[in-house]
Design a protein around this motif. Structure first.
Motif, mmCIF file in Angstrom:
data_model
loop_
_atom_site.group_PDB
_atom_site.id
_atom_site.type_symbol
_atom_site.label_atom_id
_atom_site.label_comp_id
_atom_site.label_asym_id
_atom_site.label_seq_id
_atom_site.Cartn_x
_atom_site.Cartn_y
_atom_site.Cartn_z
ATOM 1 N N GLY A 19 19.494 -11.104 7.060
ATOM 2 C CA GLY A 19 20.050 -9.858 8.335
ATOM 3 C C GLY A 19 18.893 -9.784 8.677
ATOM 4 N N LYS A 20 17.397 -10.153 8.459
ATOM 5 C CA LYS A 20 17.022 -8.491 8.593
ATOM 6 C C LYS A 20 15.080 -9.504 9.275
ATOM 7 N N GLN A 21 14.604 -8.130 9.778
ATOM 8 C CA GLN A 21 13.956 -8.986 10.156
ATOM 9 C C GLN A 21 12.267 -8.942 9.202
ATOM 10 N N ARG A 22 11.610 -10.043 9.518
ATOM 11 C CA ARG A 22 10.138 -9.832 8.778
ATOM 12 C C ARG A 22 9.755 -8.203 8.640
ATOM 13 N N GLU A 23 9.350 -7.810 7.242
ATOM 14 C CA GLU A 23 8.694 -6.674 7.574
ATOM 15 C C GLU A 23 7.185 -7.052 6.023
ATOM 16 N N PHE A 24 6.718 -6.313 6.721
ATOM 17 C CA PHE A 24 5.403 -5.407 5.833
ATOM 18 C C PHE A 24 5.444 -5.476 4.792
ATOM 19 N N VAL A 25 4.768 -5.502 3.359
ATOM 20 C CA VAL A 25 4.848 -4.582 2.294
ATOM 21 C C VAL A 25 3.665 -4.520 1.964
ATOM 22 N N ALA A 26 2.324 -4.870 1.990
ATOM 23 C CA ALA A 26 1.278 -4.763 0.909
ATOM 24 C C ALA A 26 0.105 -5.365 1.572
ATOM 25 N N SER A 27 -1.142 -5.130 2.013
ATOM 26 C CA SER A 27 -2.468 -5.532 1.560
ATOM 27 C C SER A 27 -3.468 -5.378 1.370
ATOM 28 N N ILE A 28 -4.013 -6.404 1.552
ATOM 29 C CA ILE A 28 -5.767 -5.950 0.347
ATOM 30 C C ILE A 28 -6.729 -6.779 1.660
ATOM 31 N N THR A 29 -7.916 -5.911 1.788
ATOM 32 C CA THR A 29 -8.774 -6.515 2.352
ATOM 33 C C THR A 29 -9.307 -7.055 1.343
ATOM 34 N N SER A 30 -10.765 -8.358 2.323
ATOM 35 C CA SER A 30 -11.978 -8.590 1.564
ATOM 36 C C SER A 30 -12.284 -7.852 0.719
ATOM 37 N N SER A 31 -12.774 -6.870 0.376
ATOM 38 C CA SER A 31 -13.109 -5.472 -0.376
ATOM 39 C C SER A 31 -12.750 -4.680 -1.309
ATOM 40 N N GLY A 32 -10.966 -5.272 -0.976
ATOM 41 C CA GLY A 32 -10.389 -4.646 -2.285
ATOM 42 C C GLY A 32 -9.290 -3.597 -1.691
ATOM 43 N N ASN A 33 -9.667 -3.047 -0.366
ATOM 44 C CA ASN A 33 -8.820 -1.080 -0.315
ATOM 45 C C ASN A 33 -7.460 -2.163 0.215
ATOM 46 N N ARG A 34 -6.247 -1.188 -0.258
ATOM 47 C CA ARG A 34 -5.154 -1.829 -0.480
ATOM 48 C C ARG A 34 -4.591 -0.940 0.700
ATOM 49 N N VAL A 35 -3.453 -1.086 1.501
ATOM 50 C CA VAL A 35 -2.640 -0.593 1.697
ATOM 51 C C VAL A 35 -0.981 -1.198 1.258
ATOM 52 N N TYR A 36 0.135 0.079 1.448
ATOM 53 C CA TYR A 36 1.730 -0.678 0.959
ATOM 54 C C TYR A 36 2.399 0.382 2.435
ATOM 55 N N ALA A 37 3.711 -0.253 2.258
ATOM 56 C CA ALA A 37 4.681 -0.720 3.183
ATOM 57 C C ALA A 37 5.266 0.881 2.091
ATOM 58 N N GLU A 38 5.729 2.343 2.473
ATOM 59 C CA GLU A 38 5.924 3.473 2.229
ATOM 60 C C GLU A 38 7.016 3.576 1.470
ATOM 61 N N PHE A 39 7.558 1.883 1.774
ATOM 62 C CA PHE A 39 9.226 1.577 0.391
ATOM 63 C C PHE A 39 8.957 1.747 -1.180
ATOM 64 N N VAL A 40 7.467 0.964 -0.942
ATOM 65 C CA VAL A 40 7.215 0.323 -2.346
ATOM 66 C C VAL A 40 5.724 0.936 -2.884
ATOM 67 N N LYS A 41 5.677 2.287 -2.436
ATOM 68 C CA LYS A 41 4.474 2.965 -2.430
ATOM 69 C C LYS A 41 5.441 3.391 -4.862
ATOM 70 N N GLY A 42 3.786 3.179 -5.077
ATOM 71 C CA GLY A 42 4.150 3.510 -6.607
ATOM 72 C C GLY A 42 5.099 2.537 -7.485
ATOM 73 N N ARG A 43 5.430 1.576 -6.683
ATOM 74 C CA ARG A 43 6.540 0.306 -7.734
ATOM 75 C C ARG A 43 5.675 -1.253 -7.640
ATOM 76 N N PHE A 44 4.865 -1.279 -6.423
ATOM 77 C CA PHE A 44 4.533 -2.346 -6.833
ATOM 78 C C PHE A 44 2.741 -2.093 -6.362
ATOM 79 N N THR A 45 2.276 -3.344 -6.887
ATOM 80 C CA THR A 45 0.061 -3.277 -6.565
ATOM 81 C C THR A 45 -0.264 -4.806 -6.290
ATOM 82 N N ILE A 46 -0.874 -4.856 -5.038
ATOM 83 C CA ILE A 46 -1.615 -6.274 -4.806
ATOM 84 C C ILE A 46 -3.100 -6.561 -5.365
ATOM 85 N N SER A 47 -3.217 -6.917 -5.760
ATOM 86 C CA SER A 47 -4.469 -7.988 -5.870
ATOM 87 C C SER A 47 -4.792 -9.209 -5.785
#
Length: 114
Positions: free
Chosen positions: A42-70
């Protein structure tokens, strides 16, 4: 043709862990940023995490410290390690790239029970 194939979803108890993977084809994977999104019931699609070609990572606030993108460029794969899962993390998880923003896979269902 760009294609994303997600895997690794499942049912887990609160506090547990899951690891999602997404294999991309039809793009020069190593040159592109990769994203994870999710869509809960029942919710809209939302951003979780991203990783650039050089390895820079960004996380949504609600997953910081719990999720890791690689990423593994040799396998054209992006992963999402999810720890300390909560019932509110229940959703279908999708990977995507800004190179092909309208291409979506079938997603990986993650269900977290309380």
């Amino acid at each position: 043709q760009v294609q994303f194939v997600e895997s690794g979803g499942g049912l887990v108890q609160a506090g547990g862990s899951l690891r999602l993977s997404c294999v991309a084809s039809g793009i020069t994977f190593s040159r592109n940023a990769m994203y994870w999104y999710r869509q809960g019931p029942g919710k809209q699609r939302e951003f979780v995490a991203s990783i650039t070609s050089s390895g820079n990572r960004v996380y949504a606030e609600f997953v910081k410290g719990r999720f890791t993108i690689s990423r593994d460029n040799a396998k054209s794969t992006v992963n999402l390690q999810m720890n300390s899962l909560k019932p509110e993390d229940t959703a279908v998880y999708y990977c995507n790239s800004p190179f092909a923003p309208t291409s979506w896979g079938q997603g990986a269902q993650v269900t977290v029970s309380s």
